[in-house]
Design a protein around this motif. Sequence first.
Motif, PDB file in Angstrom:
ATOM      1  N   THR A   1      32.706  47.684  -9.480  1.00 45.46           N
ATOM      2  CA  THR A   1      31.349  47.431 -11.077  1.00 45.46           C
ATOM      3  C   THR A   1      30.957  45.775 -10.395  1.00 45.46           C
ATOM      4  N   LYS A   2      29.991  45.187 -10.900  1.00 40.05           N
ATOM      5  CA  LYS A   2      29.327  43.824 -10.782  1.00 40.05           C
ATOM      6  C   LYS A   2      29.972  43.528 -11.843  1.00 40.05           C
ATOM      7  N   PRO A   3      30.175  42.149 -12.339  1.00 38.81           N
ATOM      8  CA  PRO A   3      30.686  41.437 -13.248  1.00 38.81           C
ATOM      9  C   PRO A   3      29.695  40.973 -14.020  1.00 38.81           C
ATOM     10  N   SER A   4      29.497  40.815 -15.713  1.00 42.84           N
ATOM     11  CA  SER A   4      28.258  40.674 -16.367  1.00 42.84           C
ATOM     12  C   SER A   4      28.229  39.306 -17.243  1.00 42.84           C
ATOM     13  N   ASP A   5      29.943  39.472 -17.121  1.00 42.80           N
ATOM     14  CA  ASP A   5      30.425  38.358 -18.107  1.00 42.80           C
ATOM     15  C   ASP A   5      29.663  36.878 -16.802  1.00 42.80           C
ATOM     16  N   ILE A   6      29.118  35.554 -17.047  1.00 42.86           N
ATOM     17  CA  ILE A   6      29.845  34.579 -15.917  1.00 42.86           C
ATOM     18  C   ILE A   6      30.608  34.254 -16.328  1.00 42.86           C
ATOM     19  N   ASN A   7      31.820  33.632 -17.788  1.00 37.94           N
ATOM     20  CA  ASN A   7      32.517  33.018 -18.257  1.00 37.94           C
ATOM     21  C   ASN A   7      33.474  33.470 -17.902  1.00 37.94           C
ATOM     22  N   ASP A   8      33.754  35.053 -17.521  1.00 34.81           N
ATOM     23  CA  ASP A   8      35.287  35.361 -17.093  1.00 34.81           C
ATOM     24  C   ASP A   8      34.923  35.859 -16.042  1.00 34.81           C
TER      25      ASP A   8
ATOM     26  N   PHE B   1      34.150  32.920 -13.593  1.00 31.55           N
ATOM     27  CA  PHE B   1      34.418  31.860 -12.995  1.00 31.55           C
ATOM     28  C   PHE B   1      35.808  31.703 -13.472  1.00 31.55           C
ATOM     29  N   ARG B   2      36.284  32.656 -14.762  1.00 27.22           N
ATOM     30  CA  ARG B   2      37.097  32.241 -14.934  1.00 27.22           C
ATOM     31  C   ARG B   2      38.152  32.370 -13.974  1.00 27.22           C
ATOM     32  N   LEU B   3      38.018  34.207 -13.522  1.00 30.38           N
ATOM     33  CA  LEU B   3      38.889  34.475 -12.422  1.00 30.38           C
ATOM     34  C   LEU B   3      38.979  34.205 -10.816  1.00 30.38           C
ATOM     35  N   LYS B   4      37.346  33.526 -10.522  1.00 30.90           N
ATOM     36  CA  LYS B   4      37.372  32.978  -8.848  1.00 30.90           C
ATOM     37  C   LYS B   4      37.873  31.625  -9.449  1.00 30.90           C
TER      38      LYS B   4
ATOM     39  N   LYS C   1      51.242  42.547 -10.625  1.00 37.26           N
ATOM     40  CA  LYS C   1      50.262  43.069 -11.070  1.00 37.26           C
ATOM     41  C   LYS C   1      49.459  42.596 -12.208  1.00 37.26           C
ATOM     42  N   MET C   2      48.531  43.766 -12.574  1.00 37.47           N
ATOM     43  CA  MET C   2      46.841  43.581 -13.184  1.00 37.47           C
ATOM     44  C   MET C   2      47.160  42.621 -14.955  1.00 37.47           C
ATOM     45  N   PRO C   3      48.177  43.154 -15.157  1.00 35.71           N
ATOM     46  CA  PRO C   3      48.266  43.132 -16.479  1.00 35.71           C
ATOM     47  C   PRO C   3      49.294  41.479 -16.324  1.00 35.71           C
ATOM     48  N   ALA C   4      49.656  40.775 -15.482  1.00 41.40           N
ATOM     49  CA  ALA C   4      50.085  39.428 -15.342  1.00 41.40           C
ATOM     50  C   ALA C   4      48.541  38.370 -15.056  1.00 41.40           C
TER      51      ALA C   4
ATOM     52  N   THR D   1      44.305  34.761 -16.824  1.00 38.88           N
ATOM     53  CA  THR D   1      42.732  34.270 -16.998  1.00 38.88           C
ATOM     54  C   THR D   1      42.485  34.689 -18.100  1.00 38.88           C
ATOM     55  N   GLY D   2      42.933  35.429 -19.550  1.00 39.29           N
ATOM     56  CA  GLY D   2      42.487  35.492 -20.684  1.00 39.29           C
ATOM     57  C   GLY D   2      41.299  37.040 -20.637  1.00 39.29           C
ATOM     58  N   ILE D   3      41.487  37.238 -18.591  1.00 41.82           N
ATOM     59  CA  ILE D   3      40.523  38.063 -19.054  1.00 41.82           C
ATOM     60  C   ILE D   3      40.545  39.953 -19.563  1.00 41.82           C
ATOM     61  N   ALA D   4      40.212  40.785 -20.141  1.00 44.74           N
ATOM     62  CA  ALA D   4      40.937  42.467 -20.120  1.00 44.74           C
ATOM     63  C   ALA D   4      41.396  42.788 -19.055  1.00 44.74           C
ATOM     64  N   LYS D   5      42.578  43.303 -18.719  1.00 45.04           N
ATOM     65  CA  LYS D   5      42.462  44.157 -17.324  1.00 45.04           C
ATOM     66  C   LYS D   5      41.450  45.354 -17.556  1.00 45.04           C
ATOM     67  N   GLU D   6      41.385  45.518 -18.012  1.00 37.15           N
ATOM     68  CA  GLU D   6      40.542  46.893 -18.481  1.00 37.15           C
ATOM     69  C   GLU D   6      39.346  46.205 -17.469  1.00 37.15           C
ATOM     70  N   THR D   7      38.945  44.781 -17.655  1.00 34.43           N
ATOM     71  CA  THR D   7      37.681  44.229 -17.231  1.00 34.43           C
ATOM     72  C   THR D   7      37.955  44.041 -15.876  1.00 34.43           C
ATOM     73  N   LEU D   8      39.010  43.939 -15.599  1.00 31.20           N
ATOM     74  CA  LEU D   8      39.450  43.213 -13.795  1.00 31.20           C
ATOM     75  C   LEU D   8      39.829  44.570 -13.492  1.00 31.20           C
ATOM     76  N   TYR D   9      40.229  45.554 -13.482  1.00 30.78           N
ATOM     77  CA  TYR D   9      39.941  46.947 -13.020  1.00 30.78           C
ATOM     78  C   TYR D   9      38.968  47.632 -12.502  1.00 30.78           C
ATOM     79  N   LYS D  10      37.832  47.444 -13.225  1.00 29.11           N
ATOM     80  CA  LYS D  10      36.442  47.933 -13.072  1.00 29.11           C
ATOM     81  C   LYS D  10      35.936  46.665 -12.277  1.00 29.11           C
ATOM     82  N   TRP D  11      36.522  45.331 -11.849  1.00 31.32           N
ATOM     83  CA  TRP D  11      35.751  44.544 -10.678  1.00 31.32           C
ATOM     84  C   TRP D  11      35.396  44.551  -9.440  1.00 31.32           C
TER      85      TRP D  11
END
Length: 219
Positions: free
Chosen positions: A41-48, A50-53, A19-22, A27-37
């Motif tokens: 939506t194109k990622p705008s925070d390079i640190n987030d 690379f954490r997801l990648k 699930k997305m909350p997990a 990853t420490g990335i907000a689930k709202e951000t992950l849902y948008k990606w």
Amino acid sequence: MDNHIGQRLKAFREKSKIKMPAIAAQTGIAKETLYKWEKGTKPSDINDYFRLKSYLNKMEGQVDEELLEQDYQMPTTLRLPLSPNRLPVPQTDGKFASGTIFFFNNEPELIVDRLNAPFLGPLEGAIEVNGESMAPTFSSGCRVVIFRLNNYRILDWGAHYYIIDKNWQGSVRRVYEGQTENSLRLVSDNPNQDKFPPIQRQWDHIEAIFRVIAGIWKL
């Protein structure tokens, strides 16, 4: 940055059932951000990004290994009932080789190799070819992938079929219309037709027919 990271995330979630909350917690990335990606939506925070990648690079391999291990643990052969509208069941004891016909609770069943090949379309499994009657098309030791027919009386003349007769003997042959009414002519591919002559079979002497849709050769 990879603009397709959201597609990777979606594919990973569908395969892993995580699930997305997990994923957000790991990853420490907000689930709202992950849902948008995931929605494009194109990622705008390079640190987030690379954490997801990094997370996907690690976790995708683990999921693939787990799925592969599950696949290896599944029975390698299936018991295929010859009666219409009955589904195959795993052969868990491994007593019979593919192509064997035996009776379970007085019902005939064909042992087939389990096969995971969605690109071939509908299939029942594979059986081993014995003898050289179909060489060079299907040599002894190779396997043919078979598909159960809903209506045995609708055949493509000249195509390959796996035929089981009333003596519970199976063979691969090209099938043609017979010389007499309600009969079939079974023809081998071996050029030596004196050794492997055509066979006439009445319909009431045939127990089951499967269409051959592919051949598999060991490398």
